[in-house]
Design an enzyme around this catalytic site. Structure first.
Site, PDB file in Angstrom:
ATOM      1  N   ASP A   3       0.990  -0.828   4.134  1.00  0.00           N
ATOM      2  CA  ASP A   3       1.999  -0.811   3.007  1.00  0.00           C
ATOM      3  C   ASP A   3       2.103  -2.268   2.369  1.00  0.00           C
ATOM      4  OD1 ASP A   3       3.939   0.378   1.325  1.00  0.00           O
ATOM      5  OD2 ASP A   3       5.070   1.025   2.886  1.00  0.00           O
ATOM      6  N   GLU A  44      -0.216  -4.990  -2.667  1.00  0.00           N
ATOM      7  CA  GLU A  44      -0.185  -5.623  -3.481  1.00  0.00           C
ATOM      8  C   GLU A  44      -0.278  -7.097  -3.739  1.00  0.00           C
ATOM      9  OE1 GLU A  44       2.632  -3.828  -3.301  1.00  0.00           O
ATOM     10  OE2 GLU A  44       1.972  -1.953  -3.608  1.00  0.00           O
ATOM     11  N   ASP A  54       5.872   4.012  -4.652  1.00  0.00           N
ATOM     12  CA  ASP A  54       7.263   4.517  -4.607  1.00  0.00           C
ATOM     13  C   ASP A  54       7.628   5.019  -5.832  1.00  0.00           C
ATOM     14  OD1 ASP A  54       6.865   3.315  -2.056  1.00  0.00           O
ATOM     15  OD2 ASP A  54       8.154   1.798  -2.364  1.00  0.00           O
TER      16      ASP A  54
END
Length: 824
Positions: free
Chosen positions: A417, A420, A490
């Site tokens: 997760d 980025e 998300d």
């Protein structure tokens, strides 16, 4: 040879007289323009791949490329000079260089222009990159006015075609930035700069620019004018995709978050009891405990290790949870028992691991001493957590050293997760922080690639018995080689966002990365009060769920306090429950087809989710659609993206707009591309292409059309992927054209396929003679099915659909690996 030397000598002399030079090289040529002075190289990596590098310095700067792993192969190039221009032809394309200006033009073997640089389109503006001299670099091209282009990663614009867009290329949650575009003409352009960049398309030019660079560096890809050809070039340049295990192609249940082993295993128990097929279940964050202990990669949350009465352990209780809460005596004493239980019940476990660490963790302390933390604020807010530096090999080694604890516990997959990574309250100075490969600004978008590289390479070094599977929130070109897929981040639960995810995923796959999915139902459910019993949310969720059946990965997920297990939507007989179960069972029915698509991805550089430009490039209506695609080359999917039977009212409450949702039927518009006939999957009725139609769409189905000539191998009814052998498959033939399909099989979860241990069986349909040819099986592997039955059915109106096992097949044949010809 003597003639060629004399020609090149004359060419160099001619060009030098104008103040510019050209020098032939083994892979293309070097050049220097006159005014302004610009140096550059044309480098053929293959007949279909050429690299163009331009720089203001005397020598080509040293430069690291993260996606590119190919080295130039020997290419036969023919040269031709006409005044100031030099043309270099490889057989697949011609690259024409104007040595006076440095402008490059690309043409196909028929002489048709594919792309051309803009005159004086390469620009360098001097700047400082922390402690080194650098440039802001840009390269501009001229496209045809109506030319459609795609790619650029995963965008949330809702647009399939990227013309007339200005896009800031800096990875963030829900936006994956890849400086690559591809054209309807069948070429691709990769701007090889991993730093923070911009893409711009206006009526005057199409350009890439990067905040930091030492040169203009891009690759032009063209094979045969098709998107399949371009993607084959991408995989050649950046690495072949890896096989995912068969179990990953089943259904996944996930939410934020299961708070104990009992809760997670209780969900698995419920699915098994209700006979809802399931293969994957996910442990999301905070199994490590509080925010200060973020991503410790250990089960330190006292609820997971049965230490709610231990004061020392309670310091790790997640932020906001009640220390005085008491729970029934747990079934599971420790996480090892949880993992064993999941496996015993024929499921697999994926676990959340992040690219950042909280200050209490051992990783944080070691990385800090190594100067391998990027000290800006990341998730969770105000926790003191920081991302690590994946460009630092020692840091990647450390990451695996701690992760190997979970690997030894037999965790099956990694949810990597925030790759980025999350960047909260960003400051300009944050991008000046130094990584092992330079400023964060200069390498920013390659972060997810190097992070997933570290996990993949370390796990492969330990064992090849289980395939690496990583689901990562961000991505970059070349990610397919590291056993990774991305999801769309998300996203919010809404109809508009649902529709946006379709072109987002399709453009991502056009970047050559074949595996992608989205949170079924959306992540944030606040527009429906986080209530899965809200009837308006239920319709949205069901439609998203139907689409999920036709993604590479079918994964249900949501954010707390929403809950999303399908039994919470009702019981058998309730439309929201029945519709979801129906799609899960269809997913498992399609497994032989889906796994064969997975095999084609690896063996033939195939693509599972296929934008219509891949198969219908000459159909202008089709290539501009943003809400339909092919799943494989056979199934046209049209997700339903607007409510038909419910609506939201005051305070986000949901109401129905029909007397009975289960019995309602409203039309959905579908475009059927030209050049073929289409067969309705649910009715077996044939419809001509090149038209918009209205398809009646009850709540439990979505429009699905099978391309005429398709052959679908379909499996038995099962509760998990390997419950039954594929020794008695249905072979469903959709008439109206000739066609073929290759059934791929291997050992389902190891890397022996890399050694050639897999088999293929080719099915060919001759429509005129109504003949199916089953070819000799190619290849073999241990425990391969050597004898099996195929139940063959010609799909026609009046017969049952292929959704369930055929009650009565037209013919049943025994197959032992030798060619069979079956007349229907």
């Amino acid at each position: 040879m003597r003639k060629e030397i004399l020609f090149l000598t004359a060419l160099a002399s001619c060009l030098s007289s104008f103040g510019q030079t050209f020098e032939k090289t083994a892979q293309g040529g070097k050049f220097q323009t006159a005014q302004p002075t610009l140096n550059g190289e044309v480098i053929f990596y293959s007949p279909s791949i050429v690299r163009i590098v331009k720089y203001p310095s005397a020598e080509m700067p040293e430069k690291k490329s993260y996606p590119i792993i190919k080295t130039p192969e020997k290419v036969e190039i023919s040269y031709k000079q006409n005044g100031n221009t030099v043309s270099m032809t490889s057989g697949k394309m011609t690259v024409t260089l104007d040595v006076a200006t440095g402008k490059v033009t690309y043409t196909d073997p028929q002489g048709e222009t594919l792309l051309k640089e803009k005159v004086e389109g390469t620009n360098f503006i001097p700047r400082k990159d922390v402690n080194r001299d650098a440039y802001t670099v840009s390269q501009a091209f001229s496209l045809e006015p109506e030319e459609a282009i795609y790619g650029l990663g995963q965008r949330q614009s809702g647009a399939m075609n990227h013309r007339n867009q200005q896009i800031h290329l800096s990875n963030g949650n829900t936006n994956i930035c890849i400086p690559y575009f591809t054209s309807e003409k069948g070429y691709g352009v990769y701007w090889d700069n991993p730093g923070i960049s911009d893409f711009s398309d206006t009526p005057y030019e199409t350009s890439f620019s990067s905040q930091v660079g030492l040169c203009s560096d891009y690759y032009f890809l063209y094979k045969d004018g098709t998107q399949d050809g371009v993607i084959a070039c991408i995989r050649d340049l950046t690495g072949k995709a890896t096989m995912f295990p068969l179990w990953t192609m089943g259904y996944w249940q996930c939410r934020e978050r299961y708070k104990s082993p009992d809760e997670l295993c209780g969900v698995l128990d419920k699915y098994r009891k209700l006979q809802i097929p399931l293969d994957g279940i996910v442990q999301d964050w905070q199994y490590w405990g509080c925010d200060s202990n973020w991503n410790a990669m250990k089960f330190m949350n006292p609820r997971y290790i049965n230490k709610m009465d231990d004061k020392e352990a309670l310091r790790y209780l997640p932020n906001g949870e009640d220390k005085n809460a008491r729970y029934p005596k747990p079934r599971f004493k420790n996480p090892e028992e949880m993992v064993e239980y999941v496996h015993k019940h024929n499921a697999h476990l994926m676990i959340s691991v992040w690219a950042s660490f909280g200050p209490w963790t051992d990783q944080f302390k070691e990385l800090d001493k190594m100067d391998a933390l990027l000290k800006f604020e990341t998730w969770p807010p105000k926790s003191g957590a920081h991302p690590y530096d994946p460009f630092n090999k020692d840091a990647r080694d450390l990451y695996w050293r701690y992760l190997s604890h979970l690997h030894k516990m037999n965790i099956d997959a990694w949810w990597t997760d925030s790759t980025e990574p999350d960047h909260l309250n960003p400051k300009e100075s944050d991008f000046d922080l130094m990584t092992a490969d330079g400023s964060f600004r200069s390498v920013h978008n390659a972060f997810p690639l190097t992070h997933n590289q570290g996990i993949y390479e370390h796990q492969r070094a330990v064992s090849d018995e289980k395939r690496v599977f990583q689901m990562t929130r961000s991505g970059y070109l070349g990610q397919q080689r590291y056993g990774a897929l991305s999801w769309s981040g998300d996203v919010v639960s809404s109809w508009n966002v649902l529709r946006q995810q379709i072109p987002a995923g399709l453009n991502y796959t056009l970047c050559g990365i074949p595996f992608w999915n989205t949170d079924i139902g959306g992540f944030f459910g606040w527009e429906y009060n986080n209530d899965c019993t809200n009837v308006a949310y239920q319709e949205l969720h069901v439609r998203w769920f139907q689409w999920g059946c036709f993604m590479p990965l079918m994964r249900n997920h949501c954010s707390s306090p929403m809950m999303n297990e399908i039994d919470l939507f009702g019981k058998e007989g309730d439309w929201a429950y029945d519709a979801q179960k129906r799609m899960i069972e269809l997913r498992y029915r399609l497994l032989p087809y889906i796994y064969s698509l997975d095999g084609a991805v690896v063996q033939e550089d195939g693509t599972m989710m296929r934008p219509l430009v891949m198969d219908f490039a000459h159909d202008r209506k089709a290539i501009l659609l943003d809400d339909e695609y092919m799943f494989g080359k056979n199934i046209l999917v049209c997700p339903v993206t607007e409510p038909l039977y419910t609506k939201k009212v005051e305070k986000n409450k949901g109401v129905t707009t029909v007397p009975d949702v289960a019995k309602a039927s409203a039309p959905v518009e579908v475009y059927l591309p030209k050049g073929t006939k289409w067969i309705d999957f649910w009715t077996n009725e044939t419809v001509e292409g090149d038209q918009h139609i209205k398809r009646e769409c009850p709540v439990d189905i979505l429009p699905l059309y099978i391309k005429a000539g398709s052959i679908l191998p379909l499996g038995p009814k099962v509760q998990y992927t390997t419950e039954k052998k594929w020794d008695n498959l249905d072979i469903c033939i959709y008439p109206g054209a000739n066609g073929e399909f290759v059934l791929y099989e291997d050992e389902f979860d190891n890397y022996n396929y890399e050694k050639g241990m897999f088999s293929t069986i080719k099915f060919s349909w001759d429509d005129a003679s109504r003949t199916l040819t089953i070819s000799d099986r190619k290849g073999e592997f241990p425990k391969m099915l050597k004898r099996r039955s195929f139940r063959i059915t010609l799909m026609q109106p009046g017969k049952q659909s292929a959704e369930t096992v055929m009650v009565k097949a037209d013919k049943k044949v025994a197959y032992s690996g030798k060619k069979l010809v079956v007349k229907l």
